[in-house]
Enzyme design. Structure first.
Site, short mmCIF file in Angstrom:
data_model
loop_
_atom_site.label_atom_id
_atom_site.label_comp_id
_atom_site.label_asym_id
_atom_site.label_seq_id
_atom_site.Cartn_x
_atom_site.Cartn_y
_atom_site.Cartn_z
N ARG A 87 0.90 -1.18 0.04
CA ARG A 87 0.05 -0.06 0.00
C ARG A 87 0.85 1.40 0.09
NH1 ARG A 87 -2.30 2.99 4.70
NH2 ARG A 87 -4.01 4.25 3.81
N HIS A 131 -2.64 10.82 1.12
CA HIS A 131 -2.18 10.80 2.39
C HIS A 131 -1.38 12.07 2.94
CE1 HIS A 131 -0.73 7.45 5.24
NE2 HIS A 131 -0.21 8.70 6.09
N GLU A 176 -6.99 8.53 6.69
CA GLU A 176 -7.08 9.03 7.85
C GLU A 176 -7.69 10.88 7.71
OE1 GLU A 176 -3.89 9.07 10.27
OE2 GLU A 176 -3.91 6.65 10.40
N TYR A 307 -3.52 1.98 16.34
CA TYR A 307 -2.23 2.07 17.14
C TYR A 307 -2.74 1.76 18.57
CZ TYR A 307 -0.12 3.26 12.45
OH TYR A 307 0.15 3.50 11.40
N GLU A 371 -3.21 -0.01 8.73
CA GLU A 371 -1.99 0.45 9.28
C GLU A 371 -2.06 -0.10 10.58
OE1 GLU A 371 -0.96 4.69 9.76
OE2 GLU A 371 -1.61 4.95 7.25
#
Length: 467
Positions: A87, A131, A176, A307, A371
């Protein structure tokens, strides 16, 4: 039992489904470098990183990991690891420097060559169109709080589909958007560095609109077999207690952190409580008739970046806050447990919670972990090896959480480890290392860390535990 099993306490082999996608992920500004080559013009991150005091040590992405000149070497590393998918993001100002008009051929050729090199190595290219590197000229014209930016993004998506549609089968519109809107325009810790609740909320809506417009543009230009997706960094929010005021704090963060994207994209509506919470900031009149129908354009999968979880309580956040409408009502509490070099708590249960929630709220929507990873203070020892047992334990625990979610009925199709390479970590510059490949930024030498060799074994055996 293997040594790794002894370290993590896992003694049972955990196999993942046949066809599960094992990948790594990167982002253009964080690794490419070549910031002024072959027609590329500045993005908001070029401008932001050159602004004194915005990025640690005054670091910029001018060179980064020099991936622009080292594609063959980096793809060879991926092939050695055995990943099935890679990716990567496209730098918008590399292919459409002003955010308008025709593309730059050399910019398109770079991504064509990257895709071709991946395919020759047996690796599926997965493209992320945005991004965070908005062309600076579009920011100067108003940026994401300006409605026109969404239409410019759809035009750019069409350009990329025409250029790579014969090579790339999986497309992600945005990565995001919460960070782009609320860190970029709310508390200003990311580019472009603005601090306005109203600008952040406008940006969030126009990012949703851009996603819907781009999804339509991609459908119109790509083969019917192509996959269109969106990646969100959904927040695993936990109330400190069951007290009504703490539960309300969690609701507020869920509204402005999660449902501000989930509801428009999957249900074609704004969360009613979000509108109430932000009434002192805006009446949402920038949402026009037909917008929410556009934001709800069908997609083939949802990407999840995870995360760590967040613990919240009633109180007040520091100012400026990215939590528009919640800053006077919510305080973030320290979560228990070990922490990464980012000072983020390590808690794989939060990933399982998110996946089970999405199983229930979005039935029929395939999920992909786009991610997941951790930064630690890695270094090469005198023999040249980079040992990172903490990262191995982190990844092991989170993959086990994904496996548990699969067993609980979540439709998870793949896992992309963040990140392939040590890179420019946004406002932290080069001080934080997320890669499973160590990069000596002075020489650009790449060294596989212990975690990379471990991940290669996981991929080879299709899961965790004993071979």
């Amino acid at each position: 039992m293997t040594a790794l099993d002894a370290h993590t306490g896992l003694t049972t082999a955990l196999r993942f489904p046949e066809g599960f996608r094992w990948g790594t992920a990167t982002a253009a500004y964080q690794i490419e470098g070549a910031a002024a080559e072959d027609g590329r013009t500045p993005s908001i991150w070029d401008t932001f990183s050159r602004t004194p005091g915005k990025v640690r040590n005054g670091d910029t992405g001018d060179i980064a990991a020099d991936h622009y000149h080292r594609v063959d070497e980096d793809v060879a590393l991926m092939r050695r690891l055995g990943v099935t998918d890679y990716r990567f993001s496209v730098a918008w100002p590399r292919v459409q420097p002003t955010g308008r008009g025709p593309a730059v051929r050399k910019g398109l050729d770079f991504y064509r060559r990257l895709a071709d090199t991946l395919l020759e190595a047996g690796i599926r290219p997965v493209v992320t169109l945005y991004h965070w590197d908005l062309p600076q000229e579009l920011e100067d014209a108003g940026g994401w709080p300006h409605r026109e930016t969404a239409y410019r993004f759809a035009e750019y998506a069409g350009i990329m589909a025409d250029a790579l549609g014969d090579r790339v089968a999986t497309w992600t519109t945005l990565n995001e958007p919460w960070c782009a809107a609320f860190l970029g325009y709310g508390n200003g810790v990311h580019a472009p560095g603005r601090t306005s609740d109203l600008a952040a909320l406008r940006a969030a809506h126009h990012l949703n609109l851009a996603h819907g417009l781009a999804a339509r543009a991609l459908r119109g230009a790509l083969p019917g077999s192509a996959e269109v997706s969106l990646t969100l960094n959904l927040h695993a929010v936990r109330a400190r207690s069951q007290a009504p005021e703490d539960l309300d704090a969690a609701r507020r963060i869920d509204a402005v952190g999660n449902r501000i994207f989930l509801d428009p994209v999957f249900h074609g509506r704004l969360p009613e409580d979000l509108v109430r919470d932000t009434a002192s900031v805006t009446d949402w009149s920038f949402v026009r008739d037909g917008d929410l129908e556009t934001t709800a354009a069908p997609i083939d999968s949802l990407g999840i970046n995870y995360y760590s979880p967040a613990v919240v309580a009633a109180g007040a956040s520091e100012s400026p806050s990215p939590w528009a409408g919640a800053e006077r009502h919510v305080r973030f509490e320290p979560a228990p447990g070990p922490r990464t070099a980012m000072d983020w708590p390590v808690d794989a249960d939060g990933l399982h919670e998110l996946l089970v929630r999405l199983r229930d709220e979005l039935p029929g929507v395939p999920l992909v972990i786009t991610e997941n990873g951790a930064a630690y203070d890695d270094y090469a020892d005198p023999s040249g090896n980079v040992k990172d047992p903490e990262r191995v334990a982190y990844l092991h625990a989170h993959l086990a959480a994904v496996h548990r979610a699969l067993a609980d009925g979540a439709d998870v199709r793949g896992y992309f480890l963040w990140s392939l390479l040590d890179n420019f970590e946004w406002a932290y510059g080069y001080s934080k290392r997320f890669g499973i490949v160590h990069v000596d930024f002075a020489t650009q030498r790449r060294t596989l860390k212990e975690s990379a060799l471990w991940y290669a074994e996981v991929i080879a055996r299709g899961g965790l535990g004993e071979a």
